[in-house]
Design a protein around this motif. Structure first.
Motif, PDB file in Angstrom:
ATOM      1  N   LEU A 122       0.849  -1.196   0.000  1.00  0.00           N
ATOM      2  CA  LEU A 122       0.000   0.000   0.000  1.00  0.00           C
ATOM      3  C   LEU A 122       0.881   1.241   0.000  1.00  0.00           C
ATOM      4  N   GLY A 125      -2.594   6.284   2.452  1.00  0.00           N
ATOM      5  CA  GLY A 125      -3.626   6.010   3.461  1.00  0.00           C
ATOM      6  C   GLY A 125      -3.059   5.701   4.833  1.00  0.00           C
ATOM      7  N   GLN A 128      -0.277   2.890   5.038  1.00  0.00           N
ATOM      8  CA  GLN A 128       0.776   3.080   4.031  1.00  0.00           C
ATOM      9  C   GLN A 128       2.027   2.275   4.392  1.00  0.00           C
ATOM     10  N   LEU A 142     -12.477  -1.186  -7.444  1.00  0.00           N
ATOM     11  CA  LEU A 142     -11.605  -1.127  -6.265  1.00  0.00           C
ATOM     12  C   LEU A 142     -11.182  -2.540  -5.866  1.00  0.00           C
ATOM     13  N   CYS A 154      -4.215  -4.714   9.513  1.00  0.00           N
ATOM     14  CA  CYS A 154      -4.903  -4.098   8.372  1.00  0.00           C
ATOM     15  C   CYS A 154      -6.214  -4.842   8.152  1.00  0.00           C
ATOM     16  N   ARG A 157     -10.635  -3.872   3.656  1.00  0.00           N
ATOM     17  CA  ARG A 157     -10.860  -2.521   3.162  1.00  0.00           C
ATOM     18  C   ARG A 157     -10.718  -2.492   1.644  1.00  0.00           C
ATOM     19  N   ARG A 158     -11.271  -1.415   1.043  1.00  0.00           N
ATOM     20  CA  ARG A 158     -11.175  -1.216  -0.398  1.00  0.00           C
ATOM     21  C   ARG A 158     -10.035  -0.241  -0.708  1.00  0.00           C
ATOM     22  N   VAL A 159      -9.272  -0.556  -1.765  1.00  0.00           N
ATOM     23  CA  VAL A 159      -8.133   0.284  -2.155  1.00  0.00           C
ATOM     24  C   VAL A 159      -8.155   0.450  -3.672  1.00  0.00           C
ATOM     25  N   SER A 160      -7.809   1.648  -4.134  1.00  0.00           N
ATOM     26  CA  SER A 160      -7.690   1.877  -5.574  1.00  0.00           C
ATOM     27  C   SER A 160      -6.375   1.287  -6.068  1.00  0.00           C
ATOM     28  N   GLN A 161      -6.383   0.757  -7.280  1.00  0.00           N
ATOM     29  CA  GLN A 161      -5.174   0.127  -7.827  1.00  0.00           C
ATOM     30  C   GLN A 161      -4.074   1.139  -8.131  1.00  0.00           C
ATOM     31  N   TYR A 163      -2.897   3.224  -5.973  1.00  0.00           N
ATOM     32  CA  TYR A 163      -2.080   3.367  -4.769  1.00  0.00           C
ATOM     33  C   TYR A 163      -1.561   2.024  -4.280  1.00  0.00           C
ATOM     34  N   VAL A 164      -1.160   1.184  -5.221  1.00  0.00           N
ATOM     35  CA  VAL A 164      -0.772  -0.186  -4.885  1.00  0.00           C
ATOM     36  C   VAL A 164       0.361  -0.645  -5.790  1.00  0.00           C
TER      37      VAL A 164
END
Length: 262
Positions: A122, A125, A128, A142, A154, A157-161, A163-164
């Motif tokens: 990550l 956020g 991070q 997401l 952790c 949760r949902r994360v946008s690609q 920020y990965v």
């Protein structure tokens, strides 16, 4: 000896079929010959006397003489062949356009290396730098990820690609099926209705509501964690896998991300 060499060069260029431009640029983008000089070099003065023949178009009549009956109407009247409009609209007519699909209905594309079971890093956020497990891609595009919570705190949760970072390390999730109710609607928060302010005292009385996970979410987290921990232990490098997920990702002064292989 020098003119002979020059003559040879000219002959060679003529053989190759190189064309010398009539005009060329000097330093600073200035043309070598002016407009008047180019007029002379191109011999445009020869065309000055010649004029192309004028083609005369036949005039199309816009009116015609129409015979009219009746003794007091004059017998004939000149009318337009194409009658102009009697009245014009005050507003230009807008054609109907086909309705576009809503943003929620757009097609989502996910990177090839972001497959279920991939270990992700990550980049933004609250979590991070943590390494998490990718469970699946949701309908909104997401990514659904988890630590697991028991290893690095952790949660689901949902994360946008965007920020990965997708790594080459994976956990085999072929035997595990992610619950269907873990979708976009599951993570949607209900906003509390705002009350009308009656006085100055209400301004200071209002407090920000802190998010607290409900019992259903805690139960789902435990179920997902227990299933993932079994799969992590079954991994060939299960002994070091837990420590790998616990360690935070960071770059030192001599490390560059574009040179690293994740």
């Amino acid at each position: 000896m020098a003119p002979v060499v020059k003559a040879k060069k000219v002959a060679k260029s003529a053989k190759k079929g190189k064309k010398h431009p009539l005009n060329s640029y000097l330093k600073g983008g200035i043309l070598r010959y002016s407009k008047a000089q180019m007029y002379k070099r191109r011999a445009l003065y020869r065309l000055k006397g010649k004029k192309s023949p004028v083609v005369q178009k036949e005039k199309v009549p816009i009116k015609k003489v129409k015979k009219i009956g009746g003794p007091k109407n004059g017998g004939e009247r000149t009318v337009y062949l194409r009658k102009p409009k009697a009245n014009y609209p005050t507003k230009t007519f807008v054609k109907k356009r086909p309705g576009k699909a809503n943003f929620s209905e757009h097609k989502r594309n996910t990177r090839r290396n972001l497959q279920p079971g991939t270990i992700l890093i990550l980049l933004a956020g609250r979590h991070q730098g943590k390494r998490v497990v990718l469970l699946k891609t949701l309908a909104s595009g997401l990514l659904l990820v988890t630590g697991p919570f028991a290893i690095n705190s952790c949660p689901l949760r949902r994360v946008s690609q965007r920020y990965v970072i997708g790594t080459s390390t994976r956990v085999d999730l072929s035997t595990y099926k992610v619950p269907e109710h873990l979708n976009d609607a599951y993570f949607r928060r209900l906003k509390a209705k705002k009350q009308k302010k009656t006085g100055e005292a209400d301004i200071f009385a209002a407090k920000k509501e802190r998010f607290v996970p409900n019992e259903q979410r805690k139960k789902d987290q435990k179920e997902v964690d227990s299933a993932l921990l079994k799969l992590i232990k079954a991994h060939p490098e299960g002994k070091y896998f837990t420590k790998y997920l616990q360690n935070m990702f960071a770059l030192h002064s001599s490390q560059y991300p574009h040179r690293l292989r994740f």
